[in-house]
Structures are given as C-alpha cells and as structure tokens.
Design a protein around this motif. Structure first.
Motif, PDB file in Angstrom:
ATOM      1  N   SER A  40       0.825  -1.203   0.000  1.00 34.44           N
ATOM      2  CA  SER A  40       0.000   0.000   0.000  1.00 34.44           C
ATOM      3  C   SER A  40       0.866   1.263   0.000  1.00 34.44           C
ATOM      4  O   SER A  40       0.589   2.222  -0.735  1.00 34.44           O
ATOM      5  CB  SER A  40      -0.932  -0.008   1.208  1.00 34.44           C
ATOM      6  OG  SER A  40      -1.712   1.170   1.258  1.00 34.44           O
ATOM      7  N   TYR A  45       2.394   4.648   4.349  1.00 38.64           N
ATOM      8  CA  TYR A  45       2.414   3.556   5.332  1.00 38.64           C
ATOM      9  C   TYR A  45       1.621   3.951   6.574  1.00 38.64           C
ATOM     10  O   TYR A  45       0.756   3.198   7.042  1.00 38.64           O
ATOM     11  CB  TYR A  45       3.860   3.228   5.700  1.00 38.64           C
ATOM     12  CG  TYR A  45       4.032   1.859   6.320  1.00 38.64           C
ATOM     13  CD1 TYR A  45       4.502   0.796   5.556  1.00 38.64           C
ATOM     14  CD2 TYR A  45       3.705   1.620   7.652  1.00 38.64           C
ATOM     15  CE1 TYR A  45       4.656  -0.469   6.100  1.00 38.64           C
ATOM     16  CE2 TYR A  45       3.854   0.363   8.213  1.00 38.64           C
ATOM     17  CZ  TYR A  45       4.332  -0.681   7.430  1.00 38.64           C
ATOM     18  OH  TYR A  45       4.468  -1.932   7.983  1.00 38.64           O
ATOM     19  N   ASN A  63      -2.278   4.332   5.872  1.00 33.01           N
ATOM     20  CA  ASN A  63      -3.093   3.209   5.417  1.00 33.01           C
ATOM     21  C   ASN A  63      -2.860   1.902   6.155  1.00 33.01           C
ATOM     22  O   ASN A  63      -3.594   0.941   5.916  1.00 33.01           O
ATOM     23  CB  ASN A  63      -2.845   2.965   3.913  1.00 33.01           C
ATOM     24  CG  ASN A  63      -3.273   4.147   3.062  1.00 33.01           C
ATOM     25  OD1 ASN A  63      -4.280   4.766   3.330  1.00 33.01           O
ATOM     26  ND2 ASN A  63      -2.490   4.449   2.037  1.00 33.01           N
ATOM     27  N   VAL A 105      -5.404  -1.286   5.872  1.00 29.79           N
ATOM     28  CA  VAL A 105      -4.910  -2.432   5.104  1.00 29.79           C
ATOM     29  C   VAL A 105      -4.940  -3.702   5.941  1.00 29.79           C
ATOM     30  O   VAL A 105      -5.383  -4.762   5.484  1.00 29.79           O
ATOM     31  CB  VAL A 105      -3.478  -2.154   4.587  1.00 29.79           C
ATOM     32  CG1 VAL A 105      -2.851  -3.432   4.021  1.00 29.79           C
ATOM     33  CG2 VAL A 105      -3.488  -1.069   3.526  1.00 29.79           C
ATOM     34  N   THR A 146      -6.319  -3.562  -1.616  1.00 33.01           N
ATOM     35  CA  THR A 146      -5.166  -2.763  -1.209  1.00 33.01           C
ATOM     36  C   THR A 146      -5.002  -1.548  -2.104  1.00 33.01           C
ATOM     37  O   THR A 146      -4.691  -0.447  -1.620  1.00 33.01           O
ATOM     38  CB  THR A 146      -3.888  -3.620  -1.259  1.00 33.01           C
ATOM     39  OG1 THR A 146      -4.056  -4.776  -0.438  1.00 33.01           O
ATOM     40  CG2 THR A 146      -2.689  -2.834  -0.748  1.00 33.01           C
ATOM     41  N   THR A 196      -7.704   0.930  -1.039  1.00 31.63           N
ATOM     42  CA  THR A 196      -7.388   1.501   0.274  1.00 31.63           C
ATOM     43  C   THR A 196      -6.244   2.491   0.200  1.00 31.63           C
ATOM     44  O   THR A 196      -6.206   3.470   0.967  1.00 31.63           O
ATOM     45  CB  THR A 196      -7.033   0.378   1.263  1.00 31.63           C
ATOM     46  OG1 THR A 196      -8.140  -0.525   1.367  1.00 31.63           O
ATOM     47  CG2 THR A 196      -6.716   0.930   2.642  1.00 31.63           C
ATOM     48  N   SER A 197      -5.320   2.283  -0.714  1.00 31.93           N
ATOM     49  CA  SER A 197      -4.140   3.146  -0.815  1.00 31.93           C
ATOM     50  C   SER A 197      -4.479   4.558  -1.256  1.00 31.93           C
ATOM     51  O   SER A 197      -3.712   5.495  -0.983  1.00 31.93           O
ATOM     52  CB  SER A 197      -3.128   2.529  -1.796  1.00 31.93           C
ATOM     53  OG  SER A 197      -2.719   1.241  -1.356  1.00 31.93           O
ATOM     54  N   THR A 206     -14.806  -1.119   1.162  1.00 33.30           N
ATOM     55  CA  THR A 206     -13.645  -1.450   0.335  1.00 33.30           C
ATOM     56  C   THR A 206     -13.684  -2.920  -0.066  1.00 33.30           C
ATOM     57  O   THR A 206     -13.396  -3.267  -1.222  1.00 33.30           O
ATOM     58  CB  THR A 206     -12.344  -1.167   1.102  1.00 33.30           C
ATOM     59  OG1 THR A 206     -12.284   0.221   1.443  1.00 33.30           O
ATOM     60  CG2 THR A 206     -11.129  -1.525   0.253  1.00 33.30           C
TER      61      THR A 206
END
Length: 230
Positions: free
Chosen positions: A70, A95, A98, A102, A151, A154-155, A164
């Motif tokens: 991510s 990082y 998320n 994640v 992923t 979500t990123s 999601t």
C-alpha cells in the motif's frame, strides 16, 4: 503555456532526461523501502522449514506485505507526485496513513489463505478427491486477487473496510481486463519467487508495483468517478 507553467531554467527535472532520472530515483527509493517493509516475510520464509505442512505458516508471514504494498502504491501514485512529496516521505506517509485499514483486510484475507493452503496440503489425509485441490487453489487465487484490489483501493481512498471489501469484489468481475492484468502481475511475481528467492522479488518489487499501478488506472478512475463525491 503561461509564465508560471514554464520550466524553470536550470531545473534538473526539466526535459525527458530529467523526468526519466526522477522516475528512476523514485523507483529506487521506493524499492529499497518496500524491501525493508517486507523483510520480515522474507526472513520468515527462509527460517520456516521447507515442508508442505509449513506452507500455511509461510502464507501467514505474508501479512507484512500488505502495508508495504500500500505504501509503495501511494508513493508511486499521482497524488504523491502532485503534492511534491519526496519518494521516502511519500512512502512513509502512505504507510502511516493506510496501515490500519490495510491490516483490517489482510488479517482475515491471509487467515483464509492459510486455511485454504493447509487444507490443500492435507487433502490426501482428509480422504477427499484430489480434484478438490484445484478448487481450493482457485479459491485462493480469487482471495489473492481480491486482496490486491482492496489494497489498491485503500491506498488512495478512505472508504470503510466493509465498503472497500465489497468494491474490491465487485471490480473483479466489473473490469475483467484489469483483473487479468493483475493476475499476470501476480503470476510474474510467483515465477520470480519460484525461480529465485523471495529476496529477489523484494528487491525488484517496486517495478512490479509500478506495473500494477499502471494496469489499475481504469479501476481507480471508475472508483473516483462513481463512488467519490466531488
């Protein structure tokens, strides 16, 4: 082109050569940070004894891959570039931003994968027909594809976890070309691990992430157009 849009004289990033150098630098930095973030998975894959019964443990160790993937996606995305974030700063921001969302998806996803692989390697003991192994492996492939799509979403978007999850599953069928492209990237990654070691994949992971991000553009565009309020 307006005066404000004109390239600054002497700007090292002006022109094709400067942009190419900037891209290579970003890939290099993101690749190093990605390798560091997935190092626990690589180390555990070496420490776990190569026995079929340990395959679920190797799968479970992949939990560290999600947040790193991510962060790399975010760092190589257009938003990080538009915001003028340096590669390392973009990776760390992605990082931190998320990791929680994640893991909410990767923990159950990896748990399902571990259960599927454990059942597959023990299918002879269970006394069920061997062709069930093919079905289980197919289900595992769908879960991996779903995890990757989730992923990616979500990123770049702040949806609730269950939303999601639903969107990722929806787009597996909605955009079959994207799904096939993602599958090809995963097959390539699997081939690298099979022919070499997970460490090699970690070193060159940024290139695969960049390729994945390129193929995921239709998905990101449709999510932004249909599911994000302007």
């Amino acid at each position: 082109m307006t005066a404000s849009e004109a390239p600054v004289p002497g700007d090292p990033q002006a022109g094709p050569a400067g942009r190419a150098t900037s891209t290579v630098y970003r890939l290099l930095v993101v690749g190093i940070l990605l390798a560091i973030s997935v190092a626990p998975t690589v180390v555990l894959s070496f420490l776990i004894a190569p026995h079929p019964s340990n395959v679920p443990l190797v799968v479970a160790s992949a939990l560290f891959v999600g947040p790193g993937l991510s962060a790399a996606l975010f760092a190589l995305g257009e938003r990080a570039r538009d915001d003028g974030l340096a590669p390392a700063g973009a990776f760390l921001k992605g990082y931190r931003m998320n990791v929680g969302d994640v893991l909410k998806l990767w923990v159950p996803g990896v748990a399902v994968l571990a259960a599927l692989t454990w059942t597959t390697v023990n299918i002879a003991v269970a006394g069920v027909p061997a062709w069930w192994a093919g079905i289980l492996l197919g289900l595992a492939a769908v879960v991996v594809l779903w995890l990757v799509q989730a992923t990616v979403i979500t990123s770049f978007f702040a949806f609730r976890g269950r939303d999601t999850a639903r969107l990722a599953l929806y787009f597996l069928g909605r955009l079959p070309r994207v799904t096939l492209a993602v599958l090809s990237v995963l097959v390539l990654a699997g081939a690298v691990v099979f022919l070499t070691t997970p460490a090699v994949l970690a070193v060159f992971g940024a290139l695969l992430v960049a390729l994945l991000l390129r193929w995921e553009k239709p998905l990101l565009s449709e999510v932004r157009l249909r599911f994000v309020e302007s």
